[in-house]
Design a protein around this motif. Structure first.
Motif, short mmCIF file in Angstrom:
data_model
loop_
_atom_site.label_atom_id
_atom_site.label_comp_id
_atom_site.label_asym_id
_atom_site.label_seq_id
_atom_site.Cartn_x
_atom_site.Cartn_y
_atom_site.Cartn_z
N ASP A 228 0.86 -1.19 0.00
CA ASP A 228 0.00 0.00 0.00
C ASP A 228 0.89 1.23 0.00
O ASP A 228 1.71 1.43 0.90
N TYR A 229 0.72 2.04 -1.03
CA TYR A 229 1.53 3.25 -1.14
C TYR A 229 0.76 4.30 -1.92
O TYR A 229 0.15 4.00 -2.95
N ASP A 230 0.78 5.53 -1.40
CA ASP A 230 0.16 6.67 -2.07
C ASP A 230 -1.32 6.43 -2.36
O ASP A 230 -1.84 6.79 -3.42
N GLY A 231 -1.98 5.76 -1.39
CA GLY A 231 -3.41 5.55 -1.50
C GLY A 231 -3.83 4.41 -2.42
O GLY A 231 -5.02 4.23 -2.68
N GLN A 232 -2.87 3.63 -2.90
CA GLN A 232 -3.18 2.52 -3.80
C GLN A 232 -2.45 1.26 -3.35
O GLN A 232 -1.44 1.33 -2.65
N THR A 233 -3.00 0.12 -3.77
CA THR A 233 -2.34 -1.15 -3.52
C THR A 233 -1.64 -1.60 -4.79
O THR A 233 -2.26 -1.68 -5.85
N HIS A 234 -0.35 -1.88 -4.67
CA HIS A 234 0.46 -2.30 -5.81
C HIS A 234 0.90 -3.74 -5.60
O HIS A 234 1.40 -4.09 -4.53
N ARG A 235 0.72 -4.56 -6.60
CA ARG A 235 1.06 -5.99 -6.51
C ARG A 235 2.03 -6.38 -7.62
O ARG A 235 1.98 -5.81 -8.72
N LEU A 236 2.86 -7.37 -7.34
CA LEU A 236 3.71 -7.90 -8.39
C LEU A 236 2.86 -8.52 -9.50
O LEU A 236 3.21 -8.45 -10.68
N SER A 237 1.73 -9.09 -9.12
CA SER A 237 0.84 -9.72 -10.10
C SER A 237 0.18 -8.71 -11.05
O SER A 237 -0.48 -9.11 -12.01
N ASP A 238 0.38 -7.42 -10.79
CA ASP A 238 -0.07 -6.42 -11.77
C ASP A 238 0.76 -6.51 -13.06
O ASP A 238 0.33 -6.02 -14.11
N TYR A 239 1.95 -7.11 -12.95
CA TYR A 239 2.87 -7.14 -14.09
C TYR A 239 3.31 -8.56 -14.47
O TYR A 239 3.62 -8.81 -15.64
N VAL A 240 3.36 -9.46 -13.50
CA VAL A 240 3.90 -10.80 -13.73
C VAL A 240 2.75 -11.79 -13.91
O VAL A 240 1.74 -11.72 -13.21
N GLY A 241 2.91 -12.72 -14.84
CA GLY A 241 1.87 -13.73 -15.09
C GLY A 241 0.73 -13.21 -15.93
O GLY A 241 -0.37 -13.77 -15.90
N ARG A 242 0.98 -12.17 -16.72
CA ARG A 242 -0.08 -11.56 -17.52
C ARG A 242 0.19 -11.67 -19.02
O ARG A 242 -0.19 -10.81 -19.80
N GLY A 243 0.87 -12.72 -19.42
CA GLY A 243 1.06 -12.98 -20.83
C GLY A 243 2.28 -12.35 -21.46
O GLY A 243 2.48 -12.45 -22.67
N LYS A 244 3.12 -11.71 -20.64
CA LYS A 244 4.35 -11.12 -21.14
C LYS A 244 5.55 -11.67 -20.36
O LYS A 244 5.43 -12.05 -19.19
N TYR A 245 6.71 -11.69 -21.02
CA TYR A 245 7.95 -11.92 -20.28
C TYR A 245 8.16 -10.69 -19.38
O TYR A 245 8.03 -9.55 -19.84
N ALA A 246 8.49 -10.92 -18.14
CA ALA A 246 8.66 -9.80 -17.19
C ALA A 246 9.99 -9.96 -16.46
O ALA A 246 10.25 -10.98 -15.82
N LEU A 247 10.83 -8.94 -16.58
CA LEU A 247 12.09 -8.89 -15.84
C LEU A 247 11.88 -7.99 -14.63
O LEU A 247 11.57 -6.81 -14.78
N VAL A 248 12.03 -8.54 -13.44
CA VAL A 248 11.85 -7.76 -12.22
C VAL A 248 13.23 -7.41 -11.66
O VAL A 248 14.04 -8.30 -11.37
N ASP A 249 13.46 -6.12 -11.51
CA ASP A 249 14.75 -5.61 -11.02
C ASP A 249 14.56 -5.12 -9.58
O ASP A 249 13.93 -4.09 -9.34
N PHE A 250 15.10 -5.86 -8.61
CA PHE A 250 15.09 -5.43 -7.21
C PHE A 250 16.29 -4.51 -7.02
O PHE A 250 17.44 -4.93 -7.16
N TRP A 251 16.04 -3.26 -6.66
CA TRP A 251 17.10 -2.25 -6.64
C TRP A 251 16.82 -1.20 -5.57
O TRP A 251 15.80 -1.25 -4.88
N ALA A 252 17.73 -0.23 -5.45
CA ALA A 252 17.53 0.90 -4.54
C ALA A 252 18.31 2.10 -5.05
O ALA A 252 19.34 1.94 -5.74
N SER A 253 17.86 3.27 -4.71
CA SER A 253 18.51 4.50 -5.19
C SER A 253 19.93 4.64 -4.64
O SER A 253 20.80 5.23 -5.28
N TRP A 254 20.18 4.09 -3.43
CA TRP A 254 21.47 4.24 -2.78
C TRP A 254 22.49 3.20 -3.25
O TRP A 254 23.66 3.23 -2.85
N CYS A 255 22.07 2.27 -4.10
CA CYS A 255 22.91 1.15 -4.53
C CYS A 255 23.64 1.50 -5.82
O CYS A 255 23.02 1.57 -6.89
#
Length: 353
Positions: A228-255
């Motif tokens: 839950d962020y900025d008044g909305q719920t965000h899920r990984l399933s919004d992007y993954v498992g939806r008929g496309k190849y999906a590359l998920v990049d776990f990152w941070a601004s300080w890295c």
């Protein structure tokens, strides 16, 4: 003096001497740091202070002492052998840096040698045994004898499984990277006594190993999460498992490595975005405002999930970033941990290039 009286006095003396030896808790810790001081001076660095800290908590157990000459000397009492670190506090251009060296603090006269390459300790039973094995391990590394590199710690741990020195050998190679390494480490820990298994460092090692064992692997379906962020719920399933190849990049601004990887990710996104491919950034342990600033600075065009904090490292079993997972259109994992050229080649293979 009667014979009975003499025997009684002798028995009393033996008892007192025995108790004195058993109750001896005094230690001295000494060593010459001339060589390391000389090397530091060549780099404009000076050794300012030294002290001991607990290996697990990093809490100081001795006061800082100024380094006035080339000999370090610390004395005190310890109720039981414990794992500690010698900390050398150095003045460098622009600030202070601390280097730490682990050993066993126990009763007796402990002596160490140190230079820019090695740190070795002896003079007491546990340190003698531990650093004999450590030096053998160093020689095995030099000789590229990796069978010995793997075997020496195992042998030492099983021979000293009720001793705190086994803790260093259990963690000397860092965190396990694979499920096999994690399972092997847990099996070794299980054979150790309570003094080892209940040490905070080993409790953390057990947690790390279990995370690796639970890490999703190729062929597994994705693990979803909701933020839950900025008044909305965000899920990984919004992007993954939806008929496309999906590359998920776990990152941070300080890295730094994460930021250096981003130009390549942008290139891949622009190249394949019209071919049923997407990239999703997942910000890990990062303040949302810092993530948003980095997105603007790096002109990142692909979607992001912000404010996940430490949820995803536990869910996907990684302890360093950037960490990338490539998902198939149906949501199962195709590859984990790809970066740079390896990632480029994998996508070229998928898209027939």
């Amino acid at each position: 003096m009667k014979k009975k009286t003499i025997i009684t006095l002798l028995l009393t003396l033996i008892t007192v001497v025995g108790q004195s030896q058993e109750n001896n808790t005094s230690y001295t810790f000494k060593g010459d740091v001339r060589e390391i001081i000389k090397d530091m001076a060549n780099d404009g660095v000076t050794l300012e202070t030294y002290f001991l800290v607990d290996y697990a908590s990093k809490e100081p157990i001795t006061k800082k002492q100024a380094c006035k000459d080339s000999v370090i000397s610390i004395s005190g009492k310890t109720d039981a052998p414990r794992l500690v670190q010698l900390c050398l506090e150095m003045k460098i251009p622009g600030g202070i840096r601390t280097k730490s060296f682990p050993f066993i603090l126990e009763a007796g006269d402990i002596v160490f040698t140190i230079d820019t390459r090695t740190f070795s300790v002896g003079g007491t039973p546990r340190n003698d045994a531990l650093f004999k094995a450590v030096n053998e391990l160093r020689e095995a590394y030099k000789a590229d004898d990796f069978e010995k590199v793997r075997q020496i710690p195992k042998d030492y741990i099983l021979q000293h499984k009720d001793d705190v020195s086994a803790i260093l050998m259990l963690t000397i190679n860092g965190k396990p990277d694979t499920a096999d390494e994690a399972a092997e480490q847990l099996a070794l820990i299980e054979q150790c006594g309570d003094v080892v298994r209940q040490h905070p460092v080993i409790i953390k090692s057990i947690e790390d190993a279990n995370i690796v064992l639970s890490r999703p692997k190729e062929g597994d379906m994705f693990k979803d999460f909701a933020i839950d962020y900025d008044g909305q719920t965000h899920r990984l399933s919004d992007y993954v498992g939806r008929g496309k190849y999906a590359l998920v990049d776990f990152w941070a601004s300080w890295c730094g490595p994460c930021r250096r990887e981003i130009p390549n990710l942008i290139t891949l996104y622009e190249k394949y975005k019209n071919r049923d491919f997407t990239i999703v950034g997942v910000a890990v342990n990062d303040k949302p405002e810092a993530t948003l600033k980095a997105i603007v600075q790096d002109s990142i065009p692909y979607p992001q999930i912000l404010n996940t904090q430490d949820i995803t490292p536990h869910l996907y079993g990684f302890d360093g970033i950037p960490y990338m997972v490539l998902f198939a259109p149906d949501g199962h994992i195709l590859a984990c941990g790809l970066r740079g050229e390896a990632l480029n080649n994998k996508l070229a293979e998928i898209f027939g290039e």
